[in-house]
Each structure stands twice: as structure tokens, then as C-alpha cells.
Design an enzyme around this catalytic site. Structure first.
Site, short mmCIF file in Angstrom:
data_model
loop_
_atom_site.label_atom_id
_atom_site.label_comp_id
_atom_site.label_asym_id
_atom_site.label_seq_id
_atom_site.Cartn_x
_atom_site.Cartn_y
_atom_site.Cartn_z
N ASN A 1 0.75 -1.57 -0.20
CA ASN A 1 -0.16 -0.18 -0.15
C ASN A 1 1.05 1.58 -0.21
OD1 ASN A 1 -2.18 2.17 0.75
ND2 ASN A 1 -0.67 2.03 2.67
N ILE B 1 -8.65 10.76 -2.39
CA ILE B 1 -9.42 9.75 -1.35
C ILE B 1 -8.90 11.09 -0.20
CG2 ILE B 1 -9.47 8.11 0.24
CD1 ILE B 1 -10.64 7.41 -2.56
N SER C 1 -3.71 3.84 -8.42
CA SER C 1 -4.47 4.98 -7.91
C SER C 1 -5.01 4.51 -9.68
CB SER C 1 -3.47 6.12 -8.30
OG SER C 1 -3.90 6.88 -8.61
N SER D 1 4.78 6.18 -12.30
CA SER D 1 4.50 5.28 -11.91
C SER D 1 3.65 4.29 -11.27
CB SER D 1 5.55 5.14 -10.18
OG SER D 1 4.39 6.07 -9.31
N LYS D 2 2.42 4.45 -11.52
CA LYS D 2 0.79 3.58 -11.16
C LYS D 2 0.99 2.82 -12.20
CE LYS D 2 0.43 5.20 -6.24
NZ LYS D 2 0.71 4.19 -5.54
N TYR E 1 3.99 10.14 -10.97
CA TYR E 1 3.03 9.34 -9.78
C TYR E 1 2.69 8.62 -10.86
CZ TYR E 1 0.07 8.28 -6.81
OH TYR E 1 -0.97 7.51 -5.85
P1 NAI Z 1 -0.23 8.35 3.43
O1 NAI Z 1 0.78 9.71 2.74
O2 NAI Z 1 -1.61 8.46 4.82
O3 NAI Z 1 0.05 7.03 3.38
C1 NAI Z 1 0.99 6.42 3.01
C2 NAI Z 1 1.70 5.84 3.74
O4 NAI Z 1 3.08 5.03 3.00
C3 NAI Z 1 2.24 6.03 4.55
O5 NAI Z 1 2.24 5.86 5.96
C4 NAI Z 1 3.97 6.98 4.66
O6 NAI Z 1 4.34 6.69 5.34
C5 NAI Z 1 3.99 5.29 3.36
N1 NAI Z 1 5.36 4.73 3.09
C6 NAI Z 1 5.86 6.13 2.22
N2 NAI Z 1 7.32 6.16 1.89
C7 NAI Z 1 7.31 4.93 2.23
C8 NAI Z 1 8.90 3.83 2.46
N3 NAI Z 1 9.75 4.78 1.94
N4 NAI Z 1 8.90 3.54 3.37
C9 NAI Z 1 8.16 3.31 4.12
N5 NAI Z 1 6.73 3.44 4.21
C10 NAI Z 1 6.87 4.93 3.16
O7 NAI Z 1 -1.52 8.69 1.78
P2 NAI Z 1 -2.69 7.65 1.38
O8 NAI Z 1 -3.68 8.22 0.14
O9 NAI Z 1 -2.99 6.61 2.68
O10 NAI Z 1 -1.40 6.04 0.32
C11 NAI Z 1 -1.58 5.02 0.35
C12 NAI Z 1 -1.64 4.49 -1.08
O11 NAI Z 1 -3.15 4.95 -2.01
C13 NAI Z 1 -0.52 4.91 -1.81
O12 NAI Z 1 0.42 4.17 -2.67
C14 NAI Z 1 -1.73 6.02 -2.63
O13 NAI Z 1 -0.58 6.18 -3.60
C15 NAI Z 1 -2.33 5.15 -2.64
N6 NAI Z 1 -3.76 6.10 -3.62
C16 NAI Z 1 -3.67 7.58 -2.69
C17 NAI Z 1 -5.03 8.53 -2.93
C18 NAI Z 1 -5.74 9.68 -2.35
O14 NAI Z 1 -5.89 10.15 -2.65
N7 NAI Z 1 -5.55 9.50 -1.41
C19 NAI Z 1 -5.66 7.87 -4.50
C20 NAI Z 1 -4.86 6.87 -5.30
C21 NAI Z 1 -3.75 6.31 -4.76
#
Ligand code: NAI
Length: 258
Positions: free
Chosen positions: A92, A189, A143, A159-160, A156
Site C-alpha cells: 500500500n 481519497i 491509483s 509509477s502507478k 506519479y
Molecule cells: P498516506 O500518505 O496517508 O499513506 C502513505 C503511506 O506510505 C504513509 O504511511 C507513508 O509513511 C508510507 N510511505 C511512503 N513512503 C514510504 C517509504 N519510503 N517507506 C515506508 N513507508 C512509506 O496516503 P494514502 O492516501 O493512504 O496512500 C496509500 C496508497 O494509496 C499510496 O500508494 C497512494 O499512492 C495510493 N492512493 C492514494 C490516493 C489518495 O487520493 N489518497 C489516490 C490513489 C491512490
């Protein structure tokens, strides 16, 4: 306690916030043995503690940076040390940075590919032999940006798109070994992702308000709604589903301008 994931060992990356945290809470309620990983110790512990308070099921926590190969190995081996097996891998974690071909640096491109794609590849490589043994499955968080082009998020989106191909190729490679591989493709989201990626509070507020137009269902989504789709794909209810990239985006992937 509902028991869809009873005694299933599930590893969730990026679990200290947003979609990862919501998925952790949902699977804890369903009886999973969870191993959750993230970089922020306080937030990760908070997610684990909240799960325990709400479900009497406390996830194991492992700190680590997924862009560090040694950390990825340690995260995976900790899962085996805790439980001796893995049934579900939820890839995730991800980051978003804005920019076009005119102003996205190679460093930014590398950072997004390394976090969103390479770390997923490495963790999946480590998990696959064990998932074959357990006839387990993988859910990747991609995504809507992996399906449709959007401006100013070039690296981005790339990557997706790679995550989508990765999902479908690995699904085909592992189907004969009875390992299912799927992805969810969220629209906007409400989480920290965009603000972490540099959006100011004011711009973020406008961006969320615009979801009324950019998402046919007229609103942004919630982390819980993505968690529900992840849990479905990871469960035996999806036993005949592999290689899908499932939009969870209020219809955004299907929208065409007119
Ligand atoms: P978020 O920023 O709350 O969560 C992302 C998580 O990934 C965080 O806990 C962050 O610490 C962790 N992370 C990032 N880089 C890291 C690294 N190098 N090592 C370990 N952990 C790392 O955001 P969200 O929205 O919960 O994102 C989760 C997934 O959902 C991501 O892959 C994001 O691309 C995807 N996503 C989110 C959308 C949105 O609008 N929020 C839309 C489409 C996809």
C-alpha cells in the site's frame, strides 16, 4: 469477532496512516494476524493500539523505510519470525509529488519509482515463495492515475501505470501456482497523501471541493471505502478473481470530457 481472515497472516505496508491504517483496522476486526510497517513509530504504534482497543487484536509493528533494501528484507523476515508464514501481502505504501515533463527532476522521478514500484517489486519477490506455499494473495494499491493520464503528476502516473502492469503480469505468472494478484485504483481519497506531496491546506481544500465535478459520484472517497475493496480482494470471497485493477474512484476512470 467476524472471522473472514481468522489466523491469516497479513503484511500491510504504509500502515501508519490513511488507506493502510483503515485496512489494518478492518482486517484486525476480521481476525487477521497483522504485521504492519511504516516509518513513523508514534503513528504506527497508535494504529496498533487503536486496533487493540477496538478489536482485542494487536498488530505486530515493524519500523522501516521501504526504499532501503535492507529494511525491506528485515520487514519481511520479521513477518516470518512472528508467524512463520504469510497469507496476504498488501503493498500500500506510496508517495506523490507534483510536476510535469518541464519541471520534474530525475531525482523526483527516481524517488517515486523507488518508493511506489521498486520497493513493491522487492517485497513481492521476497514474499512470493511463501505465498505459493500458503496459496495466498497480493493486493497492490495503485491509483486511477495508473489508468488515465492527468497533468502535473507525470512521474506519479508513470509509477502507478507500472503498478498496474506489475499486478497483471505477476497475476498471470502466479496463476498456475494458485496465488492471486490484484490491485485497487483509488480516485481522490481523503488522506495525507496530497498534503505530504506539497499541496498547501488552501489548495487541498479547493482540490477536495472540485471532486464534486471530477468524480461522477460527486465527492472524494474515504480510506474506509478503499479498505473494504482491499479486504474483498484479499478474502476468499474473491477466490476466482486475479489480475484485476479495480477502480475505487466514484466513477472517475470512466469520465470523459464533453
Ligand atoms: P498516506 O500518505 O496517508 O499513506 C502513505 C503511506 O506510505 C504513509 O504511511 C507513508 O509513511 C508510507 N510511505 C511512503 N513512503 C514510504 C517509504 N519510503 N517507506 C515506508 N513507508 C512509506 O496516503 P494514502 O492516501 O493512504 O496512500 C496509500 C496508497 O494509496 C499510496 O500508494 C497512494 O499512492 C495510493 N492512493 C492514494 C490516493 C489518495 O487520493 N489518497 C489516490 C490513489 C491512490
Amino acid at each position: 469477532m467476524p472471522s473472514m481472515f481468522l489466523n491469516k497472516v497479513v503484511l500491510v505496508t504504509g500502515a501508519s496512516s490513511g488507506i493502510g491504517a483503515a485496512t489494518t483496522a478492518l482486517l484486525a476486526l476480521q481476525g487477521a494476524h497483522l504485521v504492519i510497517t511504516g516509518r513513523n513509530e508514534a503513528n504506527l504504534n497508535q494504529v496498533a493500539e487503536k486496533c487493540y482497543e477496538e478489536t482485542w487484536n494487536r498488530p505486530k509493528t515493524v519500523l522501516g523505510d521501504l526504499t532501503d533494501e535492507e529494511d525491506v528484507r528485515r520487514i519481511f523476515h520479521s513477518t516470518l519470525t512472528f508467524y512463520g508464514r504469510i497469507d496476504v501481502l498488501i503493498n500500500n505504501a506510496g508517495i506523490l509529488e507534483q510536476g510535469t515533463i518541464e519541471n520534474t527532476s530525475l531525482d523526483q522521478l527516481d524517488r517515486m519509482m523507488k518508493t511506489n514500484v521498486r520497493s513493491m517489486y522487492q517485497l513481492t519477490m521476497l514474499a512470493v515463495p511463501h505465498l505459493i506455499s500458503s496459496r495466498g494473495n497480493i493486493v497492490n494499491v495503485s491509483s486511477v492515475n495508473g489508468i488515465r493520464p492527468f497533468t502535473n503528476v507525470l512521474a506519479y502516473n508513470m509509477s502507478k501505470a507500472a503498478v498496474n502492469q506489475f499486478t497483471q503480469c505477476v497475476a498471470m505468472e502466479l496463476a498456475s501456482k494458485l496465488v492471486r494478484v490484484n490491485a485497487v485504483n483509488p480516485g481522490v481519497i481523503i488522506t495525507e497523501l496530497q498534503k505530504r506531496g506539497g499541496m498547501t491546506t488552501d489548495i487541498y481544500r479547493k482540490f477536495i471541493r472540485r471532486c464534486q465535478e471530477t468524480h461522477p459520484l460527486g465527492r472524494p472517497g474515504f480510506a474506509q471505502e478503499v479498505a473494504e475493496a482491499i479486504a474483498f480482494l484479499a478474502s476468499d470471497k474473491a477466490s476466482f478473481i486475479t489480475g484485476v485493477t479495480l477502480p475505487v474512484d466514484g466513477g472517475r476512470h470512466a469520465l470523459s470530457p464533453r
